[in-house]
Scaffold this motif. Structure first.
Motif, PDB file in Angstrom:
ATOM      1  N   LYS A 187       0.833  -1.215   0.000  1.00  0.00           N
ATOM      2  CA  LYS A 187       0.000   0.000   0.000  1.00  0.00           C
ATOM      3  C   LYS A 187       0.860   1.254   0.000  1.00  0.00           C
ATOM      4  CE  LYS A 187      -4.253  -1.724   2.089  1.00  0.00           C
ATOM      5  NZ  LYS A 187      -5.073  -1.768   3.301  1.00  0.00           N
ATOM      6  N   SER A 188       1.973   1.197   0.730  1.00  0.00           N
ATOM      7  CA  SER A 188       2.813   2.398   0.813  1.00  0.00           C
ATOM      8  C   SER A 188       3.498   2.678  -0.523  1.00  0.00           C
ATOM      9  CB  SER A 188       3.816   2.300   1.962  1.00  0.00           C
ATOM     10  OG  SER A 188       4.839   1.404   1.630  1.00  0.00           O
ATOM     11  N   LEU A 189       3.817   1.631  -1.308  1.00  0.00           N
ATOM     12  CA  LEU A 189       4.394   1.842  -2.645  1.00  0.00           C
ATOM     13  C   LEU A 189       3.373   2.540  -3.547  1.00  0.00           C
ATOM     14  CD1 LEU A 189       6.256  -1.549  -3.314  1.00  0.00           C
ATOM     15  CD2 LEU A 189       7.316   0.687  -3.047  1.00  0.00           C
ATOM     16  N   LEU A 190       2.114   2.110  -3.406  1.00  0.00           N
ATOM     17  CA  LEU A 190       1.050   2.713  -4.204  1.00  0.00           C
ATOM     18  C   LEU A 190       0.811   4.163  -3.771  1.00  0.00           C
ATOM     19  CD1 LEU A 190      -0.448   1.291  -6.469  1.00  0.00           C
ATOM     20  CD2 LEU A 190      -2.347   0.905  -4.919  1.00  0.00           C
ATOM     21  N   MET A 191       0.896   4.394  -2.465  1.00  0.00           N
ATOM     22  CA  MET A 191       0.723   5.759  -1.939  1.00  0.00           C
ATOM     23  C   MET A 191       1.801   6.676  -2.509  1.00  0.00           C
ATOM     24  SD  MET A 191      -1.150   7.663   0.038  1.00  0.00           S
ATOM     25  CE  MET A 191      -1.002   9.361   0.604  1.00  0.00           C
ATOM     26  N   MET A 192       3.013   6.127  -2.625  1.00  0.00           N
ATOM     27  CA  MET A 192       4.107   6.927  -3.178  1.00  0.00           C
ATOM     28  C   MET A 192       3.813   7.296  -4.632  1.00  0.00           C
ATOM     29  SD  MET A 192       7.919   6.126  -1.859  1.00  0.00           S
ATOM     30  CE  MET A 192       7.661   4.635  -0.966  1.00  0.00           C
ATOM     31  N   LYS A 193       3.208   6.354  -5.341  1.00  0.00           N
ATOM     32  CA  LYS A 193       2.820   6.638  -6.734  1.00  0.00           C
ATOM     33  C   LYS A 193       1.830   7.814  -6.765  1.00  0.00           C
ATOM     34  CE  LYS A 193       0.791   4.510 -10.834  1.00  0.00           C
ATOM     35  NZ  LYS A 193      -0.587   4.951 -10.928  1.00  0.00           N
ATOM     36  N   LEU A 213       1.436  10.168  -4.519  1.00  0.00           N
ATOM     37  CA  LEU A 213       2.126  11.405  -4.114  1.00  0.00           C
ATOM     38  C   LEU A 213       2.951  11.970  -5.263  1.00  0.00           C
ATOM     39  CD1 LEU A 213       3.431  10.552  -0.522  1.00  0.00           C
ATOM     40  CD2 LEU A 213       1.639  12.165  -1.129  1.00  0.00           C
ATOM     41  N   TYR A 214       3.557  11.056  -6.036  1.00  0.00           N
ATOM     42  CA  TYR A 214       4.420  11.467  -7.143  1.00  0.00           C
ATOM     43  C   TYR A 214       3.623  11.976  -8.329  1.00  0.00           C
ATOM     44  CZ  TYR A 214       8.880   9.461  -5.518  1.00  0.00           C
ATOM     45  OH  TYR A 214      10.041   9.190  -4.866  1.00  0.00           O
ATOM     46  N   ASN A 215       2.405  11.487  -8.468  1.00  0.00           N
ATOM     47  CA  ASN A 215       1.702  11.622  -9.738  1.00  0.00           C
ATOM     48  C   ASN A 215       0.526  12.579  -9.716  1.00  0.00           C
ATOM     49  OD1 ASN A 215       1.232  11.052 -12.414  1.00  0.00           O
ATOM     50  ND2 ASN A 215      -0.043   9.284 -11.990  1.00  0.00           N
ATOM     51  N   PHE A 216      -0.241  12.503  -8.636  1.00  0.00           N
ATOM     52  CA  PHE A 216      -1.522  13.209  -8.637  1.00  0.00           C
ATOM     53  C   PHE A 216      -1.367  14.673  -8.226  1.00  0.00           C
ATOM     54  CE2 PHE A 216      -4.503   9.324  -7.793  1.00  0.00           C
ATOM     55  CZ  PHE A 216      -4.121   8.804  -9.014  1.00  0.00           C
ATOM     56  N   SER A 217      -2.252  15.491  -8.757  1.00  0.00           N
ATOM     57  CA  SER A 217      -2.357  16.860  -8.259  1.00  0.00           C
ATOM     58  C   SER A 217      -3.000  16.766  -6.876  1.00  0.00           C
ATOM     59  CB  SER A 217      -3.246  17.683  -9.176  1.00  0.00           C
ATOM     60  OG  SER A 217      -4.590  17.228  -9.063  1.00  0.00           O
ATOM     61  N   VAL A 277      12.130  -8.949   6.434  1.00  0.00           N
ATOM     62  CA  VAL A 277      12.433  -8.201   5.202  1.00  0.00           C
ATOM     63  C   VAL A 277      11.328  -7.178   4.917  1.00  0.00           C
ATOM     64  CG1 VAL A 277      12.545  -8.410   2.674  1.00  0.00           C
ATOM     65  CG2 VAL A 277      13.917  -9.932   4.105  1.00  0.00           C
ATOM     66  N   TYR A 278      10.068  -7.619   5.013  1.00  0.00           N
ATOM     67  CA  TYR A 278       8.947  -6.718   4.710  1.00  0.00           C
ATOM     68  C   TYR A 278       8.798  -5.634   5.780  1.00  0.00           C
ATOM     69  CZ  TYR A 278       7.593 -10.321   1.294  1.00  0.00           C
ATOM     70  OH  TYR A 278       7.576 -11.216   0.248  1.00  0.00           O
ATOM     71  N   GLU A 279       9.052  -6.012   7.029  1.00  0.00           N
ATOM     72  CA  GLU A 279       8.962  -5.047   8.139  1.00  0.00           C
ATOM     73  C   GLU A 279       9.937  -3.896   7.875  1.00  0.00           C
ATOM     74  OE1 GLU A 279       8.480  -5.985  12.786  1.00  0.00           O
ATOM     75  OE2 GLU A 279      10.530  -6.213  12.113  1.00  0.00           O
ATOM     76  N   THR A 280      11.173  -4.250   7.477  1.00  0.00           N
ATOM     77  CA  THR A 280      12.192  -3.229   7.200  1.00  0.00           C
ATOM     78  C   THR A 280      11.784  -2.372   6.003  1.00  0.00           C
ATOM     79  OG1 THR A 280      13.883  -4.746   7.987  1.00  0.00           O
ATOM     80  CG2 THR A 280      14.647  -2.882   6.691  1.00  0.00           C
ATOM     81  N   SER A 281      11.334  -3.024   4.930  1.00  0.00           N
ATOM     82  CA  SER A 281      10.948  -2.284   3.724  1.00  0.00           C
ATOM     83  C   SER A 281       9.798  -1.328   4.018  1.00  0.00           C
ATOM     84  CB  SER A 281      10.518  -3.254   2.619  1.00  0.00           C
ATOM     85  OG  SER A 281      11.577  -4.106   2.300  1.00  0.00           O
ATOM     86  N   TYR A 282       8.835  -1.804   4.801  1.00  0.00           N
ATOM     87  CA  TYR A 282       7.685  -0.958   5.140  1.00  0.00           C
ATOM     88  C   TYR A 282       8.140   0.232   5.993  1.00  0.00           C
ATOM     89  CZ  TYR A 282       3.208   0.522   7.018  1.00  0.00           C
ATOM     90  OH  TYR A 282       2.115   1.276   7.396  1.00  0.00           O
ATOM     91  N   GLY A 283       9.003  -0.054   6.965  1.00  0.00           N
ATOM     92  CA  GLY A 283       9.546   1.012   7.821  1.00  0.00           C
ATOM     93  C   GLY A 283      10.261   2.076   6.993  1.00  0.00           C
ATOM     94  N   LYS A 284      11.061   1.624   6.018  1.00  0.00           N
ATOM     95  CA  LYS A 284      11.796   2.572   5.170  1.00  0.00           C
ATOM     96  C   LYS A 284      10.838   3.412   4.327  1.00  0.00           C
ATOM     97  CE  LYS A 284      16.227   0.214   4.663  1.00  0.00           C
ATOM     98  NZ  LYS A 284      17.089  -0.577   3.789  1.00  0.00           N
ATOM     99  N   SER A 285       9.755   2.792   3.877  1.00  0.00           N
ATOM    100  CA  SER A 285       8.832   3.543   3.018  1.00  0.00           C
ATOM    101  C   SER A 285       8.080   4.609   3.819  1.00  0.00           C
ATOM    102  CB  SER A 285       7.872   2.607   2.281  1.00  0.00           C
ATOM    103  OG  SER A 285       6.918   2.099   3.175  1.00  0.00           O
ATOM    104  N   LEU A 286       7.827   4.347   5.121  1.00  0.00           N
ATOM    105  CA  LEU A 286       7.195   5.370   5.962  1.00  0.00           C
ATOM    106  C   LEU A 286       8.126   6.576   6.108  1.00  0.00           C
ATOM    107  CD1 LEU A 286       5.589   3.204   8.824  1.00  0.00           C
ATOM    108  CD2 LEU A 286       4.353   4.569   7.133  1.00  0.00           C
ATOM    109  N   LEU A 287       9.413   6.273   6.272  1.00  0.00           N
ATOM    110  CA  LEU A 287      10.409   7.335   6.404  1.00  0.00           C
ATOM    111  C   LEU A 287      10.536   8.112   5.089  1.00  0.00           C
ATOM    112  CD1 LEU A 287      11.964   7.960   8.976  1.00  0.00           C
ATOM    113  CD2 LEU A 287      13.920   6.750   8.046  1.00  0.00           C
ATOM    114  N   MET A 288      10.477   7.377   3.978  1.00  0.00           N
ATOM    115  CA  MET A 288      10.565   8.028   2.664  1.00  0.00           C
ATOM    116  C   MET A 288       9.395   8.989   2.492  1.00  0.00           C
ATOM    117  SD  MET A 288      12.338   8.191  -0.156  1.00  0.00           S
ATOM    118  CE  MET A 288      12.041   9.052  -1.717  1.00  0.00           C
TER     119      MET A 288
END
Lengths: 191, 191
Positions: free
Chosen positions: A135-141, A143-147, B128-139
């Protein structure tokens, strides 16, 4: 009420009533009033939270002192700063209750013990984190894309309950809008 | 070369050589040339990738047709569109090789079988997923908070190897800058 966690776990793995009663002993049940803080930026993060009822928000103050929300968690959602939690370091985030909220809280040490005692829960948490990360990867999309306007409409479409339930200033804090601008978007759409 | 996955797994759980040889049979080893695409937006996402050598990027094209990168994965990193992967749905993202790259690829079905056969790998993926998710929150915090210039300096500070290794146009695509603006920031800092 904690029955919810039982149902949630059983959506991913099989846990019986007897096992669940043991699992539950690893958690503390907390009732929060609106604006009660359960994690404070600058402090060590040693707790992971499961929302039984209500809503919590994860936020920080930006350089201009403005509150920015990175996530909300409503019923059946887990929330903490996972990097700080697994590294036992201080966090950059605050977590507080948005409304009267009931949560189950577990410490890092207790969660590790729980997983040693019930290794099948590893699958449960793997699935939970996998979903959250996706979900967070999609959220980043978004944030990057939408007005900013599109982000608002996407939010109301994807999370209609949350959009109804949350105060406008928190939605604005999540979407990176001023409350005035959010109000303008809404009025424009209603007219 | 796949020895790297053995070492990576053993950072989180204990797996012996004999078990690892069995684990490895669930994966396909693929060598990619620069710009080879391994996931295409609009297609079903049924593969999860572990990078042995090289670098892959996850990106989409925004409404203006501009490429926006949401993540890079270098050695010892996992990457896929996890929501599409677990729901077996089409993805919004492309994944392609940034340089000559070696990956291990596993299908969703094989990963589930692997986890049934070696349940202790659940812990590995949970971590692995816990770390990736944590990093995406920070991003998300950085995206919400930092100026474009600050995001660049944070990126070079946090990922100096990646900053050296990646072509400027990809760094720009990741940070949401035009290559010209990135060039300006760099020159300003060097002068």
């Amino acid at each position: 009420m904690s029955n919810q966690l039982f149902i949630h776990i059983n959506q991913f793995i099989e846990v019986n009533e007897c096992e669940f009663q043991k699992i539950l002993t690893f958690f503390n049940l907390c009732t929060l009033n609106k604006k009660d803080t359960i994690l404070r930026a600058g402090n060590k993060c040693n707790l992971n939270f499961f929302v039984l009822k209500g809503c919590i928000q994860m936020y920080f103050f930006n350089d201009k002192g403005i509150e920015r929300t990175v996530r909300f968690a409503i019923e059946n959602r887990w929330m903490t700063d996972y990097l700080a939690y697994q590294n036992k370091t201080t966090t950059d985030f605050h977590i507080q209750a948005v409304e009267i909220t009931e949560i189950l809280a577990i410490t890092y040490e207790k969660q590790e013990k729980l997983l040693t005692l019930f290794p099948k829960l590893e699958k449960y948490f793997r699935k939970v984190y996998e979903t959250s990360y996706g979900k967070s990867l999609l959220m980043m999309k978004y944030l990057y894309n939408f007005s900013k306007e599109d982000i608002y409409f996407h939010f109301t479409e994807q999370s209609p309950e949350l959009a109804q339930r949350l105060p406008q200033n928190l939605i604005a804090s999540f979407l990176g809008l001023t409350p005035e601008y959010l109000s303008k978007i809404k009025n424009k759409n209603q007219s």
